[in-house]
Design an enzyme around this catalytic site. Structure first.
Site, PDB file in Angstrom:
ATOM      1  N   ASP A 269       0.642  -0.970  -0.171  1.00 49.26           N
ATOM      2  CA  ASP A 269      -0.207  -0.035   0.094  1.00 49.26           C
ATOM      3  C   ASP A 269       0.817   1.063  -0.068  1.00 49.26           C
ATOM      4  O   ASP A 269       0.909   2.210   0.289  1.00 49.26           O
ATOM      5  CB  ASP A 269      -1.211  -0.089   0.571  1.00 49.26           C
ATOM      6  CG  ASP A 269      -1.828  -1.305   1.440  1.00 49.26           C
ATOM      7  OD1 ASP A 269      -2.474  -2.063   0.384  1.00 49.26           O
ATOM      8  OD2 ASP A 269      -2.096  -2.241   2.589  1.00 49.26           O
TER       9      ASP A 269
ATOM     10  N   LYS B 157       1.913   2.495  -4.694  1.00 52.97           N
ATOM     11  CA  LYS B 157       3.208   2.078  -6.802  1.00 52.97           C
ATOM     12  C   LYS B 157       2.118   1.803  -7.596  1.00 52.97           C
ATOM     13  O   LYS B 157       2.553   2.294  -9.201  1.00 52.97           O
ATOM     14  CB  LYS B 157       3.425   0.409  -6.397  1.00 52.97           C
ATOM     15  CG  LYS B 157       3.994   0.072  -5.370  1.00 52.97           C
ATOM     16  CD  LYS B 157       3.988  -1.862  -4.952  1.00 52.97           C
ATOM     17  CE  LYS B 157       2.832  -2.390  -4.322  1.00 52.97           C
ATOM     18  NZ  LYS B 157       2.389  -1.832  -3.611  1.00 52.97           N
TER      19      LYS B 157
ATOM     20  N   LYS C  75      -0.045   4.765  -8.136  1.00 51.57           N
ATOM     21  CA  LYS C  75       0.493   6.539  -8.517  1.00 51.57           C
ATOM     22  C   LYS C  75       2.491   6.085  -9.318  1.00 51.57           C
ATOM     23  O   LYS C  75       2.352   7.169 -10.480  1.00 51.57           O
ATOM     24  CB  LYS C  75       0.609   7.298  -7.481  1.00 51.57           C
ATOM     25  CG  LYS C  75       1.370   8.333  -7.730  1.00 51.57           C
ATOM     26  CD  LYS C  75       0.962   9.955  -6.676  1.00 51.57           C
ATOM     27  CE  LYS C  75       1.684  11.457  -7.672  1.00 51.57           C
ATOM     28  NZ  LYS C  75       0.827  12.482  -7.040  1.00 51.57           N
TER      29      LYS C  75
ATOM     30  N   GLY D 233      -4.309  -4.375  -4.125  1.00 50.33           N
ATOM     31  CA  GLY D 233      -5.151  -3.404  -4.497  1.00 50.33           C
ATOM     32  C   GLY D 233      -5.665  -1.875  -5.217  1.00 50.33           C
ATOM     33  O   GLY D 233      -3.942  -1.780  -4.283  1.00 50.33           O
ATOM     34  N   HIS D 234      -4.899  -1.577  -5.988  1.00 52.68           N
ATOM     35  CA  HIS D 234      -5.206  -0.502  -6.507  1.00 52.68           C
ATOM     36  C   HIS D 234      -6.059   0.867  -6.857  1.00 52.68           C
ATOM     37  O   HIS D 234      -6.737  -0.289  -7.347  1.00 52.68           O
ATOM     38  CB  HIS D 234      -4.299  -0.062  -8.394  1.00 52.68           C
ATOM     39  CG  HIS D 234      -3.336  -0.881  -8.322  1.00 52.68           C
ATOM     40  ND1 HIS D 234      -2.263  -0.964  -6.997  1.00 52.68           N
ATOM     41  CD2 HIS D 234      -3.029  -1.829  -9.507  1.00 52.68           C
ATOM     42  CE1 HIS D 234      -1.001  -1.563  -7.655  1.00 52.68           C
ATOM     43  NE2 HIS D 234      -1.417  -2.158  -8.886  1.00 52.68           N
TER      44      HIS D 234
ATOM     45  N   GLN E 184       1.832  -5.863  -2.594  1.00 49.78           N
ATOM     46  CA  GLN E 184       2.299  -6.529  -1.960  1.00 49.78           C
ATOM     47  C   GLN E 184       3.668  -4.981  -1.296  1.00 49.78           C
ATOM     48  O   GLN E 184       3.985  -4.747  -2.604  1.00 49.78           O
ATOM     49  CB  GLN E 184       2.277  -7.314  -0.951  1.00 49.78           C
ATOM     50  CG  GLN E 184       0.830  -8.011  -1.015  1.00 49.78           C
ATOM     51  CD  GLN E 184       0.680  -8.725  -2.301  1.00 49.78           C
ATOM     52  OE1 GLN E 184       1.775  -9.462  -2.626  1.00 49.78           O
ATOM     53  NE2 GLN E 184      -0.787  -8.669  -2.382  1.00 49.78           N
TER      54      GLN E 184
ATOM     55  N   VAL F 271       2.728  15.074  -3.360  1.00 54.29           N
ATOM     56  CA  VAL F 271       2.647  15.327  -2.730  1.00 54.29           C
ATOM     57  C   VAL F 271       1.151  15.613  -2.662  1.00 54.29           C
ATOM     58  O   VAL F 271       0.742  16.320  -1.979  1.00 54.29           O
ATOM     59  CB  VAL F 271       3.511  17.789  -2.691  1.00 54.29           C
ATOM     60  CG1 VAL F 271       4.391  17.160  -2.236  1.00 54.29           C
ATOM     61  CG2 VAL F 271       2.393  17.284  -3.980  1.00 54.29           C
TER      62      VAL F 271
END
Ligand code: IMP
Length: 451
Positions: free
Chosen positions: A13, A16, A18, A40-41, A223, A413
């Site tokens: 989490d 990744k 992004k 999960g993305h 993961q 950011v």
């Protein structure tokens, strides 16, 4: 041209999705190399939000071939529903390729995962109950069902005839839950095969051909390093190898074909599921981070546990993944704190420990040794260069970089693609001189993306 591996440096989490998004424009394929629909993305594309568990996020870009490699365990029902969902929203899914050699998560794997967790009670791992562990266990036992098996009904029936009695006996006698009917399973699995046949391929060949053509491929781990079966906090881990080396076994490339390992981490730590977490925050600072960072699991909806940034596993993760550059995400979530802490080392049984002891028993006794850094109050979502950041945020990033030993090339950011600071150029290991060698042994064929 290079192969880039994207790997999580913490407990998953890390954002990744992004990172993939930031690089997507320049790549021809995104290859998932391990895990299953436990991942999960959440990807934002304009106003639309897509939640994906199995199909690589590259599917949202028409020029990318999304590939599910041999190292993934595939729940065909999840795959079909994701393909349907994407198609219904106008995403072209014919180009999705799935390894014929990927193992199938069968309904009995899911039942066994749930039954085992219930039986372990307080010692439970806190799995996602998606059948991941039992499917990988059967792969190692050599009684797994592979995607190609779904295409041959009679052969599948005879395999299940051998496997199912034992699975049913375990479910019924040891766990007191219902078993599965052979005919129904064969019918279900062959229907999956009919539906998924156009997507099945030898993905290792595809990947090698694309690399031979000089195309840039992204290998996407699910993961994170600390959940790695070998390098994570065993036994509170997943059942595969999220580390960069997993891209070789699960994606079909050799170690010398990896030109870049981009490690992804958050400016603080999170973990879902059970297991030791030395820097865990169980106070209002932690509550604030959960709220501002929306730290809820994409797959199970569980509230994530949060903690201060921990440099001990970071050093370890940079080493075992041979990280060449880092993307530091969610630093905006720390805005507004009086001070931010980084764990520099542990105290275990009165001794200082600098090297991550992946053993869960030792980690459970580890007391963090913190260094305190001054916080910053300004919101930083609109910063687009390091110079725009408050000085204390810059000092924090510099400290994390020093501790990691790898350059932090991107600082995120905010969740949007443009909310990313390009801090440094990414170093590539070398121009791929081996490409000529690969080209000589692999005859180039049609691009699966049809480009
Ligand atoms: P499994 O992978 O479902 O067997 O779960 C094993 C451990 O990995 C549990 O602690 C899960 O919460 C954790 N886990 C699995 N997938 C993810 C993920 O995508 N993000 C974070 N934790 C995960």
């Amino acid at each position: 041209m290079p192969a880039t591996v994207i790997v999580g440096l913490q407990w998953g989490d890390e954002g990744k999705g992004k990172t993939t998004d930031a690089l997507a424009e320049h790549v021809k394929a995104v290859v998932r190399y391990q895990g299953g629909d436990n991942a999960g993305h959440t990807i934002m594309l304009g106003e639309e939000v897509f939640k994906l568990h199995l199909v690589p996020s590259g599917v949202l870009y028409p020029h990318i071939a999304p590939i599910i490699g041999n190292g993934v365990v595939v729940n065909p029902a999840t795959l079909i529903s994701e393909l349907d969902m994407l198609a219904s929203r106008g995403i072209e899914v014919d180009r999705v390729r799935v390894s014929k050699h990927a193992h199938v998560i069968m309904p009995y794997h899911i039942a066994l995962d749930g039954a085992m967790e219930a039986r372990l009670a307080k010692a439970a791992v806190g799995t996602t109950r998606r059948g991941i562990g039992p499917a990988y266990a059967d792969r190692a036992w050599r009684i797994g069902i592979r995607m190609e098996d779904l295409l041959d009904g009679p052969a599948l029936r005879s395999k299940l005839q051998r496997i199912l009695p034992e699975k049913n006996a375990t479910l019924q006698r040891q766990h007191n839950v219902g078993g599965f009917d052979l005919d129904e399973l064969v019918q279900l699995a062959t229907a999956w095969g009919v539906r998924l046949k156009p997507h099945l391929a030898d993905t290792t060949q595809l990947v090698q051909e694309m690399l031979a053509r000089g195309e840039h491929l992204l290998f996407e781990g699910a993961q994170g390093t600390l959940l790695d079966l070998d390098h994570g906090s065993y036994p509170f881990v997943t059942s595969s190898n999220p580390i960069a080396g997993g891209a070789c076994t699960g994606g079909g490339i050799g170690p010398l074909q990896v030109d870049e390992v981009l490690g992804v981490m958050k400016a603080y730590a999170t973990r879902v599921g059970a297991g030791p977490f030395p820097t865990e925050l169980e106070d209002e600072i932690g509550e604030g981070i959960i709220d501002r960072g929306r730290e809820f699991g994409t797959t199970t909806g569980r509230r994530r546990r949060v903690g201060w940034f921990d440099a001990v596993p970071l050093r370890y993760a940079v080493a075992v993944n041979s990280v060449s550059s880092i993307m530091l995400n969610k630093i905006d979530i720390l805005s507004g704190l009086d001070e931010v802490l980084i764990c520099m080392a542990y105290e275990v049984d009165g001794e200082r420990v600098d090297w991550w002891p992946s053993d869960a028993d030792i980690l459970a006794r580890a007391k963090p040794i913190y260094e305190h850094f001054p916080g910053w109050t300004e919101p930083i979502h609109d910063c687009r260069s390091m110079a725009d950041l408050p000085e204390n945020a810059r000092l924090y990033v510099d400290a994390v970089e020093r501790l990691s030993g790898a350059p932090i090339c991107f600082v995120s950011v905010g969740p949007e693609r443009h909310q990313t600071i390009e801090r440094k150029p990414r170093p590539f290991r070398r121009p791929l001189s081996a490409a000529n060698h690969v080209a000589a042994v692999v005859a180039p064929a049609a691009d699966p993306a049809g480009k």
